[in-house]
Design an enzyme around this catalytic site. Structure first.
Site, PDB file in Angstrom:
ATOM      1  N   ASP A   8      32.802  47.800  33.550  1.00 31.41           N
ATOM      2  CA  ASP A   8      33.850  48.799  33.335  1.00 31.41           C
ATOM      3  C   ASP A   8      33.295  50.152  33.764  1.00 31.41           C
ATOM      4  O   ASP A   8      32.229  50.576  33.296  1.00 31.41           O
ATOM      5  CB  ASP A   8      34.251  48.850  31.864  1.00 31.41           C
ATOM      6  CG  ASP A   8      35.108  47.662  31.452  1.00 31.41           C
ATOM      7  OD1 ASP A   8      35.408  46.816  32.314  1.00 31.41           O
ATOM      8  OD2 ASP A   8      35.461  47.579  30.261  1.00 31.41           O
ATOM      9  N   ASP A 129      47.448  42.475  28.558  1.00 28.89           N
ATOM     10  CA  ASP A 129      46.634  43.084  27.503  1.00 28.89           C
ATOM     11  C   ASP A 129      47.499  43.152  26.258  1.00 28.89           C
ATOM     12  O   ASP A 129      48.497  43.877  26.218  1.00 28.89           O
ATOM     13  CB  ASP A 129      46.168  44.474  27.933  1.00 28.89           C
ATOM     14  CG  ASP A 129      45.417  44.432  29.260  1.00 28.89           C
ATOM     15  OD1 ASP A 129      44.630  43.487  29.443  1.00 28.89           O
ATOM     16  OD2 ASP A 129      45.611  45.333  30.093  1.00 28.89           O
TER      17      ASP A 129
END
Length: 238
Positions: A8, A129
């Site tokens: 990330d 998500d």
């Protein structure tokens, strides 16, 4: 089983969050290219990368780092974060990304998702998500009331090449993934599914393999960075 170690990106560095909360950010490597090299040398074939800055801004931010990683290492990279228009998708396909992950833009505009799937039939992954079966968008900051099953029923025939299912409440917690809901979606929809969020051990990965529930792969993040999983052991599974 495809194993995706995760990178990330935020402010040009390799970070991890807990439950998607940006206030929980922890830097694990100042150099994401070095981190990608670690994964490559450990024998991994796949890589999951998210541009967190891009997810918040709605545009690609860490593109130079992303491009260098894709070109430098022989990894099949799935990439998401801030990909909201055709130009961004085209750019990432051109630099060699294996899968382009569409999240917020796909939820807000199903036609955009359908158009991308038709133009790039092997390259479009859908990020789901989820908190309590409802989809979140914009770097998980915006919680919708869209039920994940209802949404998938409306887009299942678009030609999505991969679903990346993340239980936000599990992400970064090292408490084990949400297998129940992941398996339900994998069984219900004929789209390859990758599990994300909460993977804490090689045992979690082996359980997913042994359960044999139509799962294409597993994303592993914080457990790697906090040495709860041995990279060499993990890389041998794929």
């Amino acid at each position: 089983m495809k194993i995706f170690p995760a990178i990330d990106l935020k402010n040009g560095k390799c970070v991890r969050l807990t439950k998607g909360e940006f206030g929980s950010e922890k830097i694990y490597n100042e150099n994401p290219i070095n981190q990608a090299e670690i994964f490559f040398k450990a024998g991994f074939k796949f890589l999951h990368m998210i541009d967190l800055d891009g997810a918040l801004k709605g545009d690609l931010v860490n593109l130079a780092i992303i491009e260098e990683i894709i070109k430098k290492f022989n990894l099949k990279v799935e990439l998401g974060g801030g990909i909201r228009d055709n130009k961004s998708v085209s750019k990432l396909v051109d630099i060699g990304a294996d899968k382009i992950i569409l999240g917020t833009a796909a939820i807000k505009d199903k036609k955009f998702l359908e158009t991308c799937c038709k133009k790039y039939p092997k390259n479009i992954a859908l990020a789901l998500d989820v908190r309590n079966n409802k989809i979140a968008t914009s770097g998980w900051k915006n919680q919708t009331n869209i039920n994940v099953i209802d949404y998938l029923n409306s887009v299942k025939d678009f030609g999505i090449s991969r679903i990346i299912y993340t239980d936000i409440e599990k992400d970064g917690t090292n408490t084990g993934p949400n297998l129940k809901d992941s398996y339900t979606i994998a069984e219900k929809f004929n789209i390859p599914l990758v599990i994300s969020g909460g993977v804490s051990s090689v045992g979690d990965v082996n359980k997913i393999i042994n359960d044999n529930k139509k799962i294409e792969g597993v994303i592993v993040g914080k457990a790697i960075y906090e040495n709860k999983i041995n990279l060499e052991e993990l890389s041998k599974i794929q």
